[in-house]
Design a protein around this motif. Sequence first.
Motif, mmCIF file in Angstrom:
data_model
loop_
_atom_site.group_PDB
_atom_site.id
_atom_site.type_symbol
_atom_site.label_atom_id
_atom_site.label_comp_id
_atom_site.label_asym_id
_atom_site.label_seq_id
_atom_site.Cartn_x
_atom_site.Cartn_y
_atom_site.Cartn_z
ATOM 1 N N PRO A 1 36.759 30.664 29.357
ATOM 2 C CA PRO A 1 36.411 29.707 28.303
ATOM 3 C C PRO A 1 34.911 29.670 28.048
ATOM 4 N N LEU A 2 34.543 29.829 26.786
ATOM 5 C CA LEU A 2 33.172 29.725 26.293
ATOM 6 C C LEU A 2 32.280 30.916 26.630
ATOM 7 N N PHE A 3 32.824 31.919 27.334
ATOM 8 C CA PHE A 3 32.080 33.149 27.603
ATOM 9 C C PHE A 3 33.031 34.333 27.419
ATOM 10 N N GLY B 1 27.807 27.328 35.926
ATOM 11 C CA GLY B 1 28.848 27.278 36.936
ATOM 12 C C GLY B 1 30.027 28.164 36.637
ATOM 13 N N ALA B 2 29.850 29.124 35.720
ATOM 14 C CA ALA B 2 30.936 30.057 35.393
ATOM 15 C C ALA B 2 30.890 31.238 36.360
ATOM 16 N N GLU B 3 31.977 31.956 36.462
ATOM 17 C CA GLU B 3 32.097 33.042 37.431
ATOM 18 C C GLU B 3 31.973 34.404 36.746
ATOM 19 N N PRO B 4 30.850 35.117 36.943
ATOM 20 C CA PRO B 4 30.666 36.417 36.278
ATOM 21 C C PRO B 4 31.720 37.457 36.635
ATOM 22 N N LEU B 5 32.408 37.320 37.782
ATOM 23 C CA LEU B 5 33.415 38.302 38.158
ATOM 24 C C LEU B 5 34.648 38.228 37.268
ATOM 25 N N VAL C 1 24.466 37.235 26.421
ATOM 26 C CA VAL C 1 23.825 36.717 27.630
ATOM 27 C C VAL C 1 24.259 37.538 28.834
ATOM 28 N N GLY C 2 23.510 37.365 29.923
ATOM 29 C CA GLY C 2 23.836 38.029 31.176
ATOM 30 C C GLY C 2 24.462 37.079 32.174
ATOM 31 N N GLN D 1 31.690 41.244 26.879
ATOM 32 C CA GLN D 1 31.446 42.324 25.927
ATOM 33 C C GLN D 1 30.235 43.134 26.403
ATOM 34 N N PRO D 2 30.457 44.263 27.085
ATOM 35 C CA PRO D 2 29.339 45.074 27.585
ATOM 36 C C PRO D 2 28.445 45.534 26.442
ATOM 37 N N ASN D 3 27.172 45.792 26.748
ATOM 38 C CA ASN D 3 26.270 46.301 25.723
ATOM 39 C C ASN D 3 26.447 47.802 25.549
ATOM 40 N N GLU D 4 25.613 48.396 24.707
ATOM 41 C CA GLU D 4 25.768 49.820 24.387
ATOM 42 C C GLU D 4 25.545 50.712 25.606
ATOM 43 N N GLN D 5 24.821 50.215 26.590
ATOM 44 C CA GLN D 5 24.572 50.977 27.809
ATOM 45 C C GLN D 5 25.662 50.768 28.862
ATOM 46 N N GLY D 6 26.658 49.970 28.518
ATOM 47 C CA GLY D 6 27.754 49.707 29.433
ATOM 48 C C GLY D 6 27.463 48.633 30.458
ATOM 49 N N GLU D 7 26.343 47.941 30.315
ATOM 50 C CA GLU D 7 25.990 46.881 31.253
ATOM 51 C C GLU D 7 26.807 45.627 30.945
ATOM 52 N N PRO D 8 27.176 44.850 31.969
ATOM 53 C CA PRO D 8 27.985 43.653 31.725
ATOM 54 C C PRO D 8 27.216 42.601 30.941
ATOM 55 N N ARG D 9 27.789 42.184 29.844
ATOM 56 C CA ARG D 9 27.223 41.134 29.011
ATOM 57 C C ARG D 9 28.368 40.262 28.495
ATOM 58 N N TRP D 10 28.003 39.053 28.101
ATOM 59 C CA TRP D 10 28.980 38.124 27.564
ATOM 60 C C TRP D 10 28.460 37.535 26.268
ATOM 61 N N ARG D 11 29.375 37.006 25.450
ATOM 62 C CA ARG D 11 29.001 36.248 24.265
ATOM 63 C C ARG D 11 29.256 34.771 24.586
ATOM 64 N N ALA D 12 28.176 33.989 24.545
ATOM 65 C CA ALA D 12 28.271 32.585 24.936
ATOM 66 C C ALA D 12 28.426 31.682 23.714
#
Length: 272
Positions: free
Chosen positions: A201-203, A192-196, A183-184, A206-217
């Motif tokens: 917890p629960l996220f 209500g989680a903080e992307p910074l 997820v993004g 793990q960046p994707n192959e292009q280095g973009e910020p991603r998370w596993r939810a």
Amino acid sequence: MPSEPTRLAPHPDWLRPDWREGDVEAFMTTRAGGVSGADLPERAGLTSLNLGRSVGDDPAHVIENRLRVAAAIGGAPVFLKQVHGTTVLRLRPGHAHPDADPEPADASISTDPALACAVMVADCLPVLFAGPGVVGAAHAGWRGLSGGVLESTVAAMSEAVDCAPSRIRAWMGACIGPEQFEVGADVLAAFGAEPLHRDQPLFRFQPNEQGEPRWRADLYGLARQRLAATGIADVSGGGWCTLGAPSRFFSFRHERVDGLRSGRMAAVIRLR
């Protein structure tokens, strides 16, 4: 209202809550036990118990598959017009008519043993509920989950039979697992989680192959958190991953892997 269907035992591959009380019938289907997918190569992704009408399947196959689910649950399952929202439909006999056109909803409750609650999924989380004299089912993708579909379902059940949420038990079926659900930042913000903050917890960051910020939810963890806040203590199920086991489960995200349309499974529950 249609007559009660001929009874059929649930397929042994289907998932079932480990509830000792015998007051409900409940299960979640898998790919097994149907008739879809053998007629055309492009329908191979629908093999074999596809229950979705809008995925390119032969309508006759979908009808037969739904009849098998009805026979296994022992009542009339009411399939919803799901829109990733939070509306809860209280089932009435008219909802079981073949020409019924109910409002869009992503959850339903029933106090009538003849009417079974049913939600369709293919990566989203299905949650089944059982309380004294009432059952419910909710379709909880991340949008519905963050919007409060589980809380709305519990509230509707409590109001319908005047019971405390603590007397309701919940079971989580199969969904995309925390190792696969990429997820993004928009999904984090919805909860209500903080992307910074990278790992939280629960996220898991793990960046994707292009280095973009991603998370596993973790949908299971997020659902448990929401259910606990309602006052429900008896929560079971979970632990499967639809994307990680495409030979057993339908997975919408797996369409990107094999290029074939994915079918839909159902989680179904009714009062005995």
